[in-house]
Motif scaffolding. Structure first.
Motif, PDB file in Angstrom:
ATOM      1  N   PRO A   1     -59.438  76.900  22.996  1.00 45.04           N
ATOM      2  CA  PRO A   1     -60.073  76.481  21.736  1.00 45.04           C
ATOM      3  C   PRO A   1     -59.322  75.461  21.417  1.00 45.04           C
ATOM      4  O   PRO A   1     -58.056  75.265  21.561  1.00 45.04           O
ATOM      5  CB  PRO A   1     -59.844  77.682  20.879  1.00 45.04           C
ATOM      6  N   GLU A   2     -60.168  74.105  20.977  1.00 51.79           N
ATOM      7  CA  GLU A   2     -59.309  73.101  20.377  1.00 51.79           C
ATOM      8  C   GLU A   2     -59.161  73.204  19.008  1.00 51.79           C
ATOM      9  O   GLU A   2     -60.056  73.434  18.142  1.00 51.79           O
ATOM     10  CB  GLU A   2     -60.136  71.566  20.544  1.00 51.79           C
ATOM     11  N   HIS A   3     -58.277  72.559  18.572  1.00 57.78           N
ATOM     12  CA  HIS A   3     -57.523  72.762  16.934  1.00 57.78           C
ATOM     13  C   HIS A   3     -57.707  71.143  16.641  1.00 57.78           C
ATOM     14  O   HIS A   3     -56.689  70.684  17.068  1.00 57.78           O
ATOM     15  CB  HIS A   3     -56.728  73.525  16.559  1.00 57.78           C
ATOM     16  N   PRO A   4     -58.253  70.710  15.736  1.00 61.06           N
ATOM     17  CA  PRO A   4     -57.950  69.283  15.363  1.00 61.06           C
ATOM     18  C   PRO A   4     -56.694  68.966  14.815  1.00 61.06           C
ATOM     19  O   PRO A   4     -56.114  69.892  14.311  1.00 61.06           O
ATOM     20  CB  PRO A   4     -59.029  69.049  14.095  1.00 61.06           C
ATOM     21  N   ARG A   5     -56.120  67.779  15.274  1.00 57.08           N
ATOM     22  CA  ARG A   5     -54.975  67.394  14.837  1.00 57.08           C
ATOM     23  C   ARG A   5     -54.810  66.016  14.246  1.00 57.08           C
ATOM     24  O   ARG A   5     -55.632  65.313  14.400  1.00 57.08           O
ATOM     25  CB  ARG A   5     -53.866  67.253  16.050  1.00 57.08           C
ATOM     26  N   GLY A   6     -53.934  65.889  13.376  1.00 58.63           N
ATOM     27  CA  GLY A   6     -53.693  64.669  12.467  1.00 58.63           C
ATOM     28  C   GLY A   6     -53.261  63.616  13.440  1.00 58.63           C
ATOM     29  O   GLY A   6     -52.552  63.774  14.271  1.00 58.63           O
ATOM     30  N   SER A   7     -54.047  62.547  13.275  1.00 61.71           N
ATOM     31  CA  SER A   7     -53.994  61.226  14.113  1.00 61.71           C
ATOM     32  C   SER A   7     -52.360  60.766  13.730  1.00 61.71           C
ATOM     33  O   SER A   7     -51.775  59.894  14.647  1.00 61.71           O
ATOM     34  CB  SER A   7     -54.872  60.147  13.843  1.00 61.71           C
ATOM     35  N   VAL A   8     -51.777  60.933  12.680  1.00 64.31           N
ATOM     36  CA  VAL A   8     -50.390  60.452  12.258  1.00 64.31           C
ATOM     37  C   VAL A   8     -49.512  61.316  12.702  1.00 64.31           C
ATOM     38  O   VAL A   8     -48.375  61.264  13.279  1.00 64.31           O
ATOM     39  CB  VAL A   8     -50.425  60.135  10.864  1.00 64.31           C
ATOM     40  N   THR A   9     -49.374  62.696  12.366  1.00 65.16           N
ATOM     41  CA  THR A   9     -48.536  63.642  12.442  1.00 65.16           C
ATOM     42  C   THR A   9     -48.552  64.582  13.469  1.00 65.16           C
ATOM     43  O   THR A   9     -47.656  65.068  14.147  1.00 65.16           O
ATOM     44  CB  THR A   9     -48.321  64.539  11.102  1.00 65.16           C
ATOM     45  N   ASN A  10     -49.820  64.440  14.259  1.00 64.48           N
ATOM     46  CA  ASN A  10     -49.996  65.552  15.093  1.00 64.48           C
ATOM     47  C   ASN A  10     -50.099  67.053  14.853  1.00 64.48           C
ATOM     48  O   ASN A  10     -49.889  68.124  15.520  1.00 64.48           O
ATOM     49  CB  ASN A  10     -49.114  65.180  16.568  1.00 64.48           C
ATOM     50  N   LEU A  11     -50.207  67.191  13.419  1.00 67.98           N
ATOM     51  CA  LEU A  11     -49.974  68.512  13.095  1.00 67.98           C
ATOM     52  C   LEU A  11     -51.229  69.044  12.745  1.00 67.98           C
ATOM     53  O   LEU A  11     -52.462  68.183  12.570  1.00 67.98           O
ATOM     54  CB  LEU A  11     -49.323  68.515  11.821  1.00 67.98           C
ATOM     55  N   PRO A  12     -51.647  70.397  12.715  1.00 70.37           N
ATOM     56  CA  PRO A  12     -53.015  70.972  12.416  1.00 70.37           C
ATOM     57  C   PRO A  12     -53.812  70.427  11.237  1.00 70.37           C
ATOM     58  O   PRO A  12     -53.188  70.234  10.423  1.00 70.37           O
ATOM     59  CB  PRO A  12     -53.084  72.321  12.456  1.00 70.37           C
ATOM     60  N   LEU A  13     -55.005  70.235  11.365  1.00 73.83           N
ATOM     61  CA  LEU A  13     -55.808  69.879  10.135  1.00 73.83           C
ATOM     62  C   LEU A  13     -57.045  70.998  10.206  1.00 73.83           C
ATOM     63  O   LEU A  13     -57.472  71.216  11.307  1.00 73.83           O
ATOM     64  CB  LEU A  13     -56.567  68.463  10.465  1.00 73.83           C
ATOM     65  N   PRO A  14     -57.399  71.438   9.084  1.00 74.11           N
ATOM     66  CA  PRO A  14     -56.833  71.179   8.065  1.00 74.11           C
ATOM     67  C   PRO A  14     -55.397  71.988   7.949  1.00 74.11           C
ATOM     68  O   PRO A  14     -55.465  73.095   8.723  1.00 74.11           O
ATOM     69  CB  PRO A  14     -57.720  71.832   6.888  1.00 74.11           C
ATOM     70  N   ARG A  15     -54.498  71.861   6.989  1.00 70.57           N
ATOM     71  CA  ARG A  15     -53.341  72.643   6.852  1.00 70.57           C
ATOM     72  C   ARG A  15     -52.839  72.603   5.481  1.00 70.57           C
ATOM     73  O   ARG A  15     -53.394  71.795   4.649  1.00 70.57           O
ATOM     74  CB  ARG A  15     -52.243  71.995   7.729  1.00 70.57           C
ATOM     75  N   PHE A  16     -52.093  73.509   5.117  1.00 71.50           N
ATOM     76  CA  PHE A  16     -51.797  73.975   3.584  1.00 71.50           C
ATOM     77  C   PHE A  16     -50.361  73.054   3.302  1.00 71.50           C
ATOM     78  O   PHE A  16     -49.287  73.480   4.432  1.00 71.50           O
ATOM     79  CB  PHE A  16     -51.720  75.267   3.164  1.00 71.50           C
ATOM     80  N   VAL A  17     -50.104  72.526   2.305  1.00 78.69           N
ATOM     81  CA  VAL A  17     -48.718  72.082   2.006  1.00 78.69           C
ATOM     82  C   VAL A  17     -48.611  72.302   0.271  1.00 78.69           C
ATOM     83  O   VAL A  17     -49.196  73.070  -0.144  1.00 78.69           O
ATOM     84  CB  VAL A  17     -48.556  70.351   1.968  1.00 78.69           C
TER      85      VAL A  17
END
Length: 157
Positions: A13-29
């Motif tokens: 399964p592919e999880h989208p990643r942010g193009s800047v941080t390479n962290l998962p999208l969406p994510r909570f902060v």
């Protein structure tokens, strides 16, 4: 020695990643600042649509562009904020008035507190159905489904 491989019909399964941080999208902060401008686009030249005024409020990042993050709040309201206004510290919003907080992740465990609707709490460990939270010097376990700021499948130690 045999090697492991994924068959073409069963890809990982592919999880989208942010193009800047390479962290998962969406994510909570959460909001690091007590006030933060929410802009129509990812730059200082874009109009400010509103201002978030609640430190520690949980937000969901849905996109990244340079130093900017597109976020949304519990009500789906959002826009672009500068990354410096955000923190990786996880918080949640209480979604039920007088939510019972328990000593253990069990509906029969002793009650340690009750939190009002809209309280912002710090998020701790999460099992499949329960999360440990703390606010105002009180802590305990609540059903995950009664929180905004954590995904249903999220597990945390």
């Amino acid at each position: 020695m045999p090697s492991l491989c994924l068959s073409a019909g069963n890809p990982a399964p592919e999880h989208p990643r942010g193009s800047v941080t390479n962290l998962p999208l969406p994510r909570f902060v959460s909001m690091k600042a007590s006030e933060g401008n929410v802009r129509r686009g990812p730059s200082l030249t874009h109009r400010i649509d509103w201002v978030f005024k609640r430190r520690d409020m949980p937000l969901e990042i849905t996109a990244e562009y340079g130093h900017w993050r597109r976020v949304r709040d519990r009500d789906g309201v959002g826009g672009w904020v500068h990354y410096a206004l955000l923190s990786g510290t996880r918080t949640v919003l209480i979604e039920e008035d007088m939510l019972t907080v328990r000593a253990q992740p069990n509906k029969n465990a002793p009650v340690t507190a009750a939190f009002e609707l809209g309280v912002v709490a710090r998020l701790g460990a999460c099992s499949p159905n329960w999360c440990r939270i703390s606010a105002g010097g009180y802590r305990g376990w609540v059903p995950k489904a009664k929180l905004w700021g954590v995904t249903p499948q999220e597990l945390r130690d």
